[in-house]
Design a protein around this motif. Sequence first.
Motif, mmCIF file in Angstrom:
data_model
loop_
_atom_site.group_PDB
_atom_site.id
_atom_site.type_symbol
_atom_site.label_atom_id
_atom_site.label_comp_id
_atom_site.label_asym_id
_atom_site.label_seq_id
_atom_site.Cartn_x
_atom_site.Cartn_y
_atom_site.Cartn_z
ATOM 1 N N GLN A 55 18.919 -1.153 -1.046
ATOM 2 C CA GLN A 55 18.610 0.293 -0.955
ATOM 3 C C GLN A 55 18.036 0.888 -2.074
ATOM 4 N N GLU A 56 18.686 0.540 -3.290
ATOM 5 C CA GLU A 56 18.154 1.116 -4.484
ATOM 6 C C GLU A 56 16.823 0.647 -4.889
ATOM 7 N N THR A 58 14.478 -0.610 -2.457
ATOM 8 C CA THR A 58 13.648 0.059 -1.517
ATOM 9 C C THR A 58 13.265 1.453 -1.751
ATOM 10 N N SER A 59 14.293 2.055 -2.457
ATOM 11 C CA SER A 59 13.931 3.554 -2.970
ATOM 12 C C SER A 59 13.245 3.656 -4.121
ATOM 13 N N ALA A 62 9.589 3.240 -2.782
ATOM 14 C CA ALA A 62 9.137 4.257 -2.071
ATOM 15 C C ALA A 62 8.614 5.093 -3.139
ATOM 16 N N GLN A 63 9.301 5.344 -4.348
ATOM 17 C CA GLN A 63 9.048 6.166 -5.121
ATOM 18 C C GLN A 63 7.559 5.869 -5.874
#
Length: 212
Positions: A55-56, A58-59, A62-63
Amino acid sequence: GMSAVKTNLSLGQSVTSVAIDAGTAIANLLTEMKAKSVQGSQSGLDSDSYTALNQEFTSLRAQLTTIVETAEFNGTNLVNGSASATSVLTTVEGSTISVAAQKMDATTLAISSQVLNTSAGAATALTAIDSAITSVSDKLAALGSVAKRIEVQSDFTTKLTDILRAGVGTLVDADLAEESAKLQSLQIKQQLGVQALSIANSGPQAILSLFG
């Protein structure tokens, strides 16, 4: 013409500066993504840990995508997936500096499909991230090089414009001095002419007075 060149160079500097700032931010994000990949490649992690790491990861990706898509100035983006080369006008005659696109989107960097759901997946992601870091470093170097060229040309153009303005001012001052001297000469000649005409007109009156 020189003013137009200066404006174009200024725009070119802004476009490359935005791209460099974006690339620097992307490099920092990739470093964070690498750290997550290193953590994920270690054995002994449970599924919850992999979920959190992924999740981290992927985040962060995305950033990165957000930065890439918003790294635009005056309608020009040098780092997104559809980026194309642009040129910066450097002389009145039309010479330009070519600025190549330096795509840094997740797809171009080959990190768009990486996941940290297993140790093997994290190891694969780590390899991809390392390659992406090297690629971004090279792209930043290219942007830095062209930015320096534009900066040098901009400084030269500013100095050249100042010299031209000073030269034109000197010529104008010289012309004004010359024209002023001509005007004074004509005024003196006019005054002398008026005085001569006055003397000539008074001559007959003087002769007539002798017969009075």
